[in-house]
Design a protein around this motif. Structure first.
Motif, PDB file in Angstrom:
ATOM      1  N   ALA A   1       0.692  -1.069   0.152  1.00  0.00           N
ATOM      2  CA  ALA A   1       0.033  -0.151   0.209  1.00  0.00           C
ATOM      3  C   ALA A   1       1.132   1.241   0.037  1.00  0.00           C
ATOM      4  CB  ALA A   1      -0.810  -0.004   1.236  1.00  0.00           C
ATOM      5  N   ALA A   2       0.374   2.292  -0.782  1.00  0.00           N
ATOM      6  CA  ALA A   2       0.814   3.722  -0.413  1.00  0.00           C
ATOM      7  C   ALA A   2       0.522   4.337   0.604  1.00  0.00           C
ATOM      8  CB  ALA A   2       0.900   4.255  -1.939  1.00  0.00           C
ATOM      9  N   LEU A   3       1.434   4.803   1.356  1.00  0.00           N
ATOM     10  CA  LEU A   3       0.688   5.737   2.380  1.00  0.00           C
ATOM     11  C   LEU A   3       0.448   6.958   2.248  1.00  0.00           C
ATOM     12  CD1 LEU A   3       2.976   4.259   5.480  1.00  0.00           C
ATOM     13  CD2 LEU A   3       0.573   3.346   4.946  1.00  0.00           C
ATOM     14  N   ILE A   4       1.151   7.650   1.006  1.00  0.00           N
ATOM     15  CA  ILE A   4       1.092   8.845   0.557  1.00  0.00           C
ATOM     16  C   ILE A   4       1.170   8.759  -1.116  1.00  0.00           C
ATOM     17  CG2 ILE A   4       1.782  11.194   0.485  1.00  0.00           C
ATOM     18  CD1 ILE A   4       2.957  11.021   3.245  1.00  0.00           C
ATOM     19  N   GLN A   5       0.268   9.349  -1.666  1.00  0.00           N
ATOM     20  CA  GLN A   5       0.051   9.203  -3.178  1.00  0.00           C
ATOM     21  C   GLN A   5       1.336   9.671  -4.028  1.00  0.00           C
ATOM     22  OE1 GLN A   5      -1.720   7.325  -5.841  1.00  0.00           O
ATOM     23  NE2 GLN A   5      -1.984   6.068  -3.795  1.00  0.00           N
ATOM     24  N   HIS A   6       1.645  10.826  -3.580  1.00  0.00           N
ATOM     25  CA  HIS A   6       2.993  11.355  -4.110  1.00  0.00           C
ATOM     26  C   HIS A   6       4.199  11.524  -3.698  1.00  0.00           C
ATOM     27  CE1 HIS A   6       0.478  11.768  -7.867  1.00  0.00           C
ATOM     28  NE2 HIS A   6      -0.549  11.898  -7.082  1.00  0.00           N
ATOM     29  N   ASN A   7       5.366  11.710  -4.050  1.00  0.00           N
ATOM     30  CA  ASN A   7       6.562  12.084  -3.405  1.00  0.00           C
ATOM     31  C   ASN A   7       6.475  13.501  -2.923  1.00  0.00           C
ATOM     32  OD1 ASN A   7       9.001  12.614  -2.546  1.00  0.00           O
ATOM     33  ND2 ASN A   7      10.166  11.888  -4.364  1.00  0.00           N
ATOM     34  N   THR A   8       6.666  13.748  -1.737  1.00  0.00           N
ATOM     35  CA  THR A   8       6.445  15.389  -1.006  1.00  0.00           C
ATOM     36  C   THR A   8       7.751  15.490  -0.793  1.00  0.00           C
ATOM     37  OG1 THR A   8       5.887  14.496   1.013  1.00  0.00           O
ATOM     38  CG2 THR A   8       4.119  14.877  -0.350  1.00  0.00           C
ATOM     39  N   SER A   9       8.758  14.967  -1.109  1.00  0.00           N
ATOM     40  CA  SER A   9      10.062  15.529  -0.683  1.00  0.00           C
ATOM     41  C   SER A   9      10.815  16.428  -1.544  1.00  0.00           C
ATOM     42  CB  SER A   9      11.023  14.128  -0.442  1.00  0.00           C
ATOM     43  OG  SER A   9      11.508  13.541  -1.775  1.00  0.00           O
ATOM     44  N   GLY A  10      11.844  17.224  -1.134  1.00  0.00           N
ATOM     45  CA  GLY A  10      12.449  18.017  -1.813  1.00  0.00           C
ATOM     46  C   GLY A  10      13.631  18.773  -1.078  1.00  0.00           C
ATOM     47  N   ILE A  11      14.048  20.019  -1.462  1.00  0.00           N
ATOM     48  CA  ILE A  11      15.080  20.504  -1.088  1.00  0.00           C
ATOM     49  C   ILE A  11      14.950  21.932  -0.343  1.00  0.00           C
ATOM     50  CG2 ILE A  11      17.556  21.573  -1.241  1.00  0.00           C
ATOM     51  CD1 ILE A  11      17.454  18.647  -1.824  1.00  0.00           C
ATOM     52  N   VAL A  12      15.008  21.932   1.075  1.00  0.00           N
ATOM     53  CA  VAL A  12      14.599  23.239   1.699  1.00  0.00           C
ATOM     54  C   VAL A  12      16.066  24.207   2.026  1.00  0.00           C
ATOM     55  CG1 VAL A  12      14.896  22.025   4.105  1.00  0.00           C
ATOM     56  CG2 VAL A  12      13.285  24.084   3.640  1.00  0.00           C
ATOM     57  N   SER A  13      15.875  25.390   1.987  1.00  0.00           N
ATOM     58  CA  SER A  13      17.077  26.150   2.343  1.00  0.00           C
ATOM     59  C   SER A  13      16.573  27.359   2.728  1.00  0.00           C
ATOM     60  CB  SER A  13      17.625  26.595   0.929  1.00  0.00           C
ATOM     61  OG  SER A  13      16.826  27.173   0.036  1.00  0.00           O
ATOM     62  N   ARG A  14      17.365  28.230   3.321  1.00  0.00           N
ATOM     63  CA  ARG A  14      17.011  29.580   3.979  1.00  0.00           C
ATOM     64  C   ARG A  14      16.259  30.598   2.827  1.00  0.00           C
ATOM     65  NH1 ARG A  14      21.544  28.123   6.653  1.00  0.00           N
ATOM     66  NH2 ARG A  14      22.952  29.193   4.828  1.00  0.00           N
ATOM     67  N   ALA A  15      15.420  31.222   2.927  1.00  0.00           N
ATOM     68  CA  ALA A  15      14.761  32.152   2.049  1.00  0.00           C
ATOM     69  C   ALA A  15      15.789  33.150   1.433  1.00  0.00           C
ATOM     70  CB  ALA A  15      13.396  32.589   2.564  1.00  0.00           C
ATOM     71  N   GLY A  16      15.809  33.438   0.240  1.00  0.00           N
ATOM     72  CA  GLY A  16      16.465  34.681  -0.353  1.00  0.00           C
ATOM     73  C   GLY A  16      17.869  34.463  -0.472  1.00  0.00           C
ATOM     74  N   GLU A  17      18.249  33.216  -0.623  1.00  0.00           N
ATOM     75  CA  GLU A  17      19.787  32.776  -0.737  1.00  0.00           C
ATOM     76  C   GLU A  17      20.036  32.120  -2.018  1.00  0.00           C
ATOM     77  OE1 GLU A  17      21.703  31.022   2.596  1.00  0.00           O
ATOM     78  OE2 GLU A  17      20.991  32.492   4.074  1.00  0.00           O
ATOM     79  N   GLY A  18      19.093  32.143  -3.012  1.00  0.00           N
ATOM     80  CA  GLY A  18      19.205  31.669  -4.366  1.00  0.00           C
ATOM     81  C   GLY A  18      18.937  30.208  -4.644  1.00  0.00           C
ATOM     82  N   MET A  19      18.545  29.556  -3.449  1.00  0.00           N
ATOM     83  CA  MET A  19      18.237  28.168  -3.563  1.00  0.00           C
ATOM     84  C   MET A  19      16.924  27.666  -3.861  1.00  0.00           C
ATOM     85  SD  MET A  19      21.180  26.804  -0.753  1.00  0.00           S
ATOM     86  CE  MET A  19      20.876  28.149   0.230  1.00  0.00           C
ATOM     87  N   ASP A  20      16.129  28.553  -4.550  1.00  0.00           N
ATOM     88  CA  ASP A  20      14.551  28.229  -4.721  1.00  0.00           C
ATOM     89  C   ASP A  20      14.706  27.584  -6.047  1.00  0.00           C
ATOM     90  OD1 ASP A  20      15.804  30.486  -6.176  1.00  0.00           O
ATOM     91  OD2 ASP A  20      13.568  31.088  -6.427  1.00  0.00           O
ATOM     92  N   THR A  21      15.716  27.353  -6.786  1.00  0.00           N
ATOM     93  CA  THR A  21      15.890  26.527  -7.776  1.00  0.00           C
ATOM     94  C   THR A  21      17.151  25.568  -7.602  1.00  0.00           C
ATOM     95  OG1 THR A  21      17.063  27.801  -9.268  1.00  0.00           O
ATOM     96  CG2 THR A  21      14.709  28.153  -9.439  1.00  0.00           C
TER      97      THR A  21
END
Length: 338
Positions: free
Chosen positions: A117-137
């Protein structure tokens, strides 16, 4: 792999000494009469209790397991994780992830486990960083400190999205680290970017009032919309006792559907089971996940073969597994309730 299984069995033998597949225990009614006999089932988490697991705790609290004739023990995982314990047969069910399962479900030393069974239907993982330091991409990670688990699949996925954004993965500073407090790690600037599951660590940054940037892997490459986390089961148990497997999943389904309908009540049940958790974080996380447990599918727990196979094919093509993963390796929808 075999040594890992043996080690897991030894270190958890005391935890599960009273629980084994096929065991039944009768309970006493209020008048002393024997009530319905319950079959004992062991379920092992992948980590400490969190909102990925809420449906199981709801099923326990509301008596859904007992209605199905089951007595379920929920246990913490050993150091080697749930896969080894479930493979050993000391637990019938556990929590795992499609990416970490990959090395375990193919080849001569494949572990006898299957995602049911899938406990969550989609992959909700990604990369988090401090805001405004250019790592939004992804390209913005060049020259920044990333906390890595130093795992081949992890680094290959990161390289894929960075290069897809026109960046150079070799310019990312890899800091070997297993971050357990993402808020503190970002605030202290010990690292600049962390791979997280947004439903918990991402929501934690919001609760803490920390402004962040974030990008999700599934948004950048559809191949990375794999299943994480998943509920796994022991193969021999599935073969020998399919009715119990289906009964367990029926109860769990009710639990997760309750979490979808009533996030506040679900949070209260999880906090009751694990009072050490931050109530505000649990409540916010439950709200975040309410429409993600089932997503767009009608059948709770359904695993789309096309999505499952697409990720494993990508692992094959990039030689990230020792043995090639065949089509439909490691999962089944056979035991899901309608």
């Amino acid at each position: 792999m075999r040594k890992r299984i043996i080690a897991a069995v030894i270190c958890t033998a005391m935890v599960f000494s009273a629980a084994a597949c096929g065991t039944k225990k009768s309970t006493e009614g209020t008048g002393g009469e024997k009530s319905k006999e319950l079959k004992e089932v062991s379920f092992v988490l992948d980590w400490t209790p969190n909102t990925n697991h809420t449906g199981v705790y709801i099923a326990q609290e509301k008596g859904y397991f007992e209605e199905e004739g089951l007595k379920v023990e929920i246990a913490q995982p050993p150091e080697d994780g749930a896969e080894a314990l479930v493979a050993s047969g000391k637990a019938q069910f556990g929590v795992s992830f499609q990416d970490s399962m990959a090395p375990a479900v193919a080849g001569e030393n494949a572990l006898p486990i299957t995602a049911v069974a899938a406990l969550i239907q989609h992959n909700t993982s990604g990369i988090v960083s401090r805001a405004g330091e250019g790592m939004d991409t992804p390209k913005g990670m060049e020259g920044k400190k990333y906390a890595t688990w130093d795992m081949p699949v992890e680094k290959a996925m990161l390289k894929n999205v960075i290069e897809g954004d026109g960046g150079d993965f070799s310019k990312v500073e890899l800091i070997p680290s297993t971050v357990t407090d993402e808020v503190s790690a970002l605030q202290s600037k010990s690292v600049d970017a962390i791979w997280i599951f947004y439903a918990w660590a991402g929501v934690a940054t919001e609760v803490a009032g920390l402004e962040t940037d974030y990008f999700a892997f599934a948004d950048l490459n559809p191949v990375f919309d794999y299943y994480t986390p998943v509920l796994i089961a022991n193969n021999e148990f599935l073969k020998q006792d399919p009715d119990t497997a289906k009964a367990f999943l029926r109860a769990v389904k009710k639990g997760y559907e309750d979490a979808v309908e009533d996030p506040k009540g679900a949070a209260e049940i999880l906090c009751k089971a694990s009072p050490e958790l931050d109530t505000e974080l649990v409540q916010a996380s439950q709200e975040y996940l309410a429409d993600k447990y089932k997503g767009e599918v009608e059948q709770w727990g359904y695993i789309d073969p096309a999505r499952w196979n697409a990720f494993y094919q990508w692992l094959n093509e990039n030689q990230l597994v020792e043995s090639e993963l065949p089509e439909n390796a490691g999962f089944t929808n056979e035991y899901l309730p309608e």
